[in-house]
Design a protein around this motif. Structure first.
Motif, mmCIF file in Angstrom:
data_model
loop_
_atom_site.group_PDB
_atom_site.id
_atom_site.type_symbol
_atom_site.label_atom_id
_atom_site.label_comp_id
_atom_site.label_asym_id
_atom_site.label_seq_id
_atom_site.Cartn_x
_atom_site.Cartn_y
_atom_site.Cartn_z
ATOM 1 N N LEU A 66 0.855 -1.175 0.000
ATOM 2 C CA LEU A 66 0.000 0.000 0.000
ATOM 3 C C LEU A 66 0.904 1.242 0.000
ATOM 4 O O LEU A 66 1.770 1.357 -0.856
ATOM 5 N N GLY A 67 0.746 2.144 0.977
ATOM 6 C CA GLY A 67 1.581 3.345 1.006
ATOM 7 C C GLY A 67 2.790 3.240 1.903
ATOM 8 O O GLY A 67 3.477 4.242 2.144
ATOM 9 N N GLY A 68 3.051 2.041 2.426
ATOM 10 C CA GLY A 68 4.275 1.837 3.187
ATOM 11 C C GLY A 68 4.173 2.077 4.680
ATOM 12 O O GLY A 68 5.193 2.083 5.370
ATOM 13 N N TYR A 69 2.960 2.254 5.215
ATOM 14 C CA TYR A 69 2.834 2.519 6.650
ATOM 15 C C TYR A 69 3.335 1.338 7.480
ATOM 16 O O TYR A 69 4.205 1.494 8.353
ATOM 17 N N SER A 70 2.816 0.144 7.209
ATOM 18 C CA SER A 70 3.298 -1.037 7.932
ATOM 19 C C SER A 70 4.740 -1.344 7.563
ATOM 20 O O SER A 70 5.508 -1.858 8.392
ATOM 21 N N GLU A 99 8.041 7.410 -1.691
ATOM 22 C CA GLU A 99 8.132 8.752 -1.105
ATOM 23 C C GLU A 99 8.106 8.670 0.419
ATOM 24 O O GLU A 99 8.901 9.331 1.105
ATOM 25 N N ASN A 100 7.195 7.879 0.934
ATOM 26 C CA ASN A 100 7.034 7.779 2.380
ATOM 27 C C ASN A 100 8.245 7.127 3.044
ATOM 28 O O ASN A 100 8.666 7.535 4.140
ATOM 29 N N LEU A 101 8.805 6.119 2.392
ATOM 30 C CA LEU A 101 9.965 5.431 2.959
ATOM 31 C C LEU A 101 11.181 6.343 2.999
ATOM 32 O O LEU A 101 11.959 6.329 3.966
ATOM 33 N N VAL A 102 11.341 7.149 1.958
ATOM 34 C CA VAL A 102 12.449 8.105 1.941
ATOM 35 C C VAL A 102 12.275 9.110 3.078
ATOM 36 O O VAL A 102 13.218 9.403 3.826
ATOM 37 N N ARG A 103 11.083 9.628 3.229
ATOM 38 C CA ARG A 103 10.822 10.608 4.283
ATOM 39 C C ARG A 103 11.078 10.003 5.662
ATOM 40 O O ARG A 103 11.570 10.697 6.571
#
Length: 218
Positions: A66-70, A99-103
């Protein structure tokens, strides 16, 4: 009752989880990019983090990015030199996750692979064995994903499968909902496969009434 479940989750998070700008930004970015709001809750994310650490996981496999939260929670559980391989069907979801993992500062330890999970799993050979596997993708494929997790694991590998109660829908023997049919097939597979020790736990909270399978490869 559902409002009470959310309030208790908020209480637990307020007591046991710290404010986390990267995770909050991940959820905000997911929403802004049109991803469905089906991430694990914060308390469930912390549980995954702890389970992966308890398992001593150095290599983690996730089915359903999904968006990488888990993914962020699991990547943070890795020791130095650890790696996480995560599989995502939708290219847009994978791009948002990157994007989320980089942040969040964990992109260097995460390998996102895009395409149907069954195909991505079949292509994995040299990356195995994995010490911890989290499955949270299309429920129709759960039994197959667990079988692949066994193949790609080792004795002692921990497997967690999310969304296996479905507000009691798992009891509906005549359901035509493919997610329920797939979940029941998963339980049939778990009950018959001698390579696993497994249980399932019901949960209530921000994600309403659901549950997860916890299994260990013998």
């Amino acid at each position: 009752m559902g409002g009470g479940w959310q309030a208790v989750d908020d209480y637990i998070a307020g007591k046991l989880l710290c404010a986390d700008d990267a995770l909050a930004a991940t959820l905000a970015n997911n929403d802004a990019q049109g991803l469905p709001p089906i991430d694990v809750s914060a308390t469930q994310g912390k549980m995954l983090f702890l389970l992966a650490q308890i398992a001593g996981a150095r290599r983690i496999l996730e089915v359903g990015t999904l968006g990488g939260y888990s993914t962020i929670w699991l990547a943070r559980a890795l020791p130095a030199g650890g790696e996480l391989v995560t599989l995502e069907l939708e290219p847009h979801h994978a791009a948002v996750a990157r994007e989320n993992l980089v942040r969040a500062g964990v992109a260097d330890r995460v390998d996102i692979r895009v395409g149907p999970a069954a195909e991505s799993l079949a292509a994995i050979t040299d990356d195995a064995p994995f010490d911890f596997v989290f499955i949270d993708a299309d429920k129709q494929g759960n039994a197959h994903y667990v079988a692949e997790a066994i193949r790609l694991g080792r004795p002692g590998t921990v497997i967690v499968v999310d969304n296996v109660v479905r507000e009691g829908g798992v009891l509906e023997t005549d359901s035509d909902d493919e997610r329920i049919v797939g979940t029941r097939a998963l339980f049939d597979m778990l009950s018959a496969d001698p390579r696993l020790d497994a249980t399932a736990v019901q949960t209530v909270g921000a994600k309403k009434w659901d549950g997860f399978v916890l299994a260990r490869v013998r």
